[in-house]
Design a protein around this motif. Structure first.
Motif, PDB file in Angstrom:
ATOM      1  N   ALA A 182      70.097  87.811  41.849  1.00  0.00           N
ATOM      2  CA  ALA A 182      71.053  86.739  41.594  1.00  0.00           C
ATOM      3  C   ALA A 182      70.504  85.422  42.141  1.00  0.00           C
ATOM      4  O   ALA A 182      69.789  85.404  43.138  1.00  0.00           O
ATOM      5  N   ARG A 183      70.849  84.339  41.477  1.00  0.00           N
ATOM      6  CA  ARG A 183      70.400  83.027  41.956  1.00  0.00           C
ATOM      7  C   ARG A 183      71.096  82.609  43.245  1.00  0.00           C
ATOM      8  O   ARG A 183      70.528  81.882  44.046  1.00  0.00           O
ATOM      9  N   LEU A 184      72.318  83.071  43.435  1.00  0.00           N
ATOM     10  CA  LEU A 184      73.067  82.701  44.631  1.00  0.00           C
ATOM     11  C   LEU A 184      72.965  83.804  45.677  1.00  0.00           C
ATOM     12  O   LEU A 184      72.847  84.982  45.357  1.00  0.00           O
ATOM     13  N   THR A 185      73.039  83.404  46.934  1.00  0.00           N
ATOM     14  CA  THR A 185      73.041  84.372  48.029  1.00  0.00           C
ATOM     15  C   THR A 185      74.450  84.939  48.185  1.00  0.00           C
ATOM     16  O   THR A 185      75.425  84.327  47.727  1.00  0.00           O
ATOM     17  N   PRO A 186      74.596  86.083  48.843  1.00  0.00           N
ATOM     18  CA  PRO A 186      75.949  86.629  49.065  1.00  0.00           C
ATOM     19  C   PRO A 186      76.883  85.639  49.769  1.00  0.00           C
ATOM     20  O   PRO A 186      78.095  85.662  49.524  1.00  0.00           O
ATOM     21  N   GLU A 187      76.337  84.771  50.598  1.00  0.00           N
ATOM     22  CA  GLU A 187      77.168  83.782  51.303  1.00  0.00           C
ATOM     23  C   GLU A 187      77.704  82.699  50.360  1.00  0.00           C
ATOM     24  O   GLU A 187      78.646  81.993  50.714  1.00  0.00           O
ATOM     25  N   GLN A 188      77.117  82.573  49.191  1.00  0.00           N
ATOM     26  CA  GLN A 188      77.551  81.565  48.224  1.00  0.00           C
ATOM     27  C   GLN A 188      78.499  82.135  47.173  1.00  0.00           C
ATOM     28  O   GLN A 188      78.921  81.427  46.277  1.00  0.00           O
ATOM     29  N   ILE A 189      78.832  83.402  47.307  1.00  0.00           N
ATOM     30  CA  ILE A 189      79.719  84.087  46.363  1.00  0.00           C
ATOM     31  C   ILE A 189      80.988  84.479  47.116  1.00  0.00           C
ATOM     32  O   ILE A 189      80.923  85.108  48.158  1.00  0.00           O
ATOM     33  N   HIS A 190      82.135  84.091  46.571  1.00  0.00           N
ATOM     34  CA  HIS A 190      83.401  84.320  47.273  1.00  0.00           C
ATOM     35  C   HIS A 190      84.413  85.017  46.374  1.00  0.00           C
ATOM     36  O   HIS A 190      84.575  84.658  45.207  1.00  0.00           O
ATOM     37  N   TRP A 191      85.083  86.005  46.925  1.00  0.00           N
ATOM     38  CA  TRP A 191      86.227  86.633  46.264  1.00  0.00           C
ATOM     39  C   TRP A 191      87.456  86.172  47.029  1.00  0.00           C
ATOM     40  O   TRP A 191      87.641  86.521  48.188  1.00  0.00           O
ATOM     41  N   VAL A 192      88.287  85.347  46.403  1.00  0.00           N
ATOM     42  CA  VAL A 192      89.461  84.783  47.072  1.00  0.00           C
ATOM     43  C   VAL A 192      90.727  85.330  46.426  1.00  0.00           C
ATOM     44  O   VAL A 192      90.739  85.611  45.216  1.00  0.00           O
ATOM     45  N   PRO A 193      91.802  85.471  47.208  1.00  0.00           N
ATOM     46  CA  PRO A 193      93.061  85.927  46.605  1.00  0.00           C
ATOM     47  C   PRO A 193      93.479  84.983  45.476  1.00  0.00           C
ATOM     48  O   PRO A 193      93.378  83.756  45.604  1.00  0.00           O
ATOM     49  N   VAL A 194      93.943  85.551  44.379  1.00  0.00           N
ATOM     50  CA  VAL A 194      94.349  84.742  43.234  1.00  0.00           C
ATOM     51  C   VAL A 194      95.414  83.740  43.648  1.00  0.00           C
ATOM     52  O   VAL A 194      95.376  82.576  43.244  1.00  0.00           O
ATOM     53  N   ALA A 195      96.358  84.157  44.479  1.00  0.00           N
ATOM     54  CA  ALA A 195      97.435  83.258  44.904  1.00  0.00           C
ATOM     55  C   ALA A 195      96.888  82.012  45.592  1.00  0.00           C
ATOM     56  O   ALA A 195      97.413  80.915  45.408  1.00  0.00           O
ATOM     57  N   ALA A 196      95.820  82.153  46.367  1.00  0.00           N
ATOM     58  CA  ALA A 196      95.226  81.003  47.050  1.00  0.00           C
ATOM     59  C   ALA A 196      94.478  80.104  46.076  1.00  0.00           C
ATOM     60  O   ALA A 196      94.384  78.893  46.283  1.00  0.00           O
TER      61      ALA A 196
END
Length: 129
Positions: free
Chosen positions: A95-109
């Motif tokens: 992947a071009r992005l590192t794991p630190e640049q990928i975020h799973w955020v709650p949909v509500a937020a």
């Protein structure tokens, strides 16, 4: 990339899994994975390719969200937004992005930080009450 491409051709991928939305770091903060189609590439294929190239997650581009009229949401972004289904829970290497640049955020937020339009409307429909 021209201003015309930015206004008309950008494709955003909307990936929700287990109540969380996939966001990637951009120069001005986190946003949906997005980019431009290759020649003759559908919006669905573009979204799937972008997510894979940026994050290593394999997704399908299952459906395109209806664009909202500019008069309904003044100042909203144009371009296609594609709902993608996550096919692998673990990203592949490369992947071009590192794991630190990928975020799973709650949909509500994410609902409150998403610009008005089809994506926000879709996210509101996937927010637990």
């Amino acid at each position: 990339m021209t201003l015309e491409q930015t206004a008309q051709g950008a494709v955003k991928a909307v990936v929700i899994h287990n109540g969380r939305l996939l966001l990637v770091e951009q120069p001005d903060g986190s946003d949906l994975p997005s980019g431009f189609p290759e020649p003759a590439e559908s919006a669905e294929a573009t979204a799937a390719r972008l997510v894979y190239e940026l994050t290593g997650y394999l997704v399908d581009g299952s459906s395109t969200l209806e664009a909202k009229a500019a008069q309904e949401y003044p100042g909203s972004e144009s371009g296609a937004a594609v709902v993608c289904r996550l096919l692998t829970e673990d990203p592949s290497d490369g992947a071009r992005l590192t794991p630190e640049q990928i975020h799973w955020v709650p949909v509500a937020a994410a609902v409150d930080t998403t610009p008005p339009g089809a994506v926000r409307d879709y996210l509101k429909g996937h927010t637990p009450v």
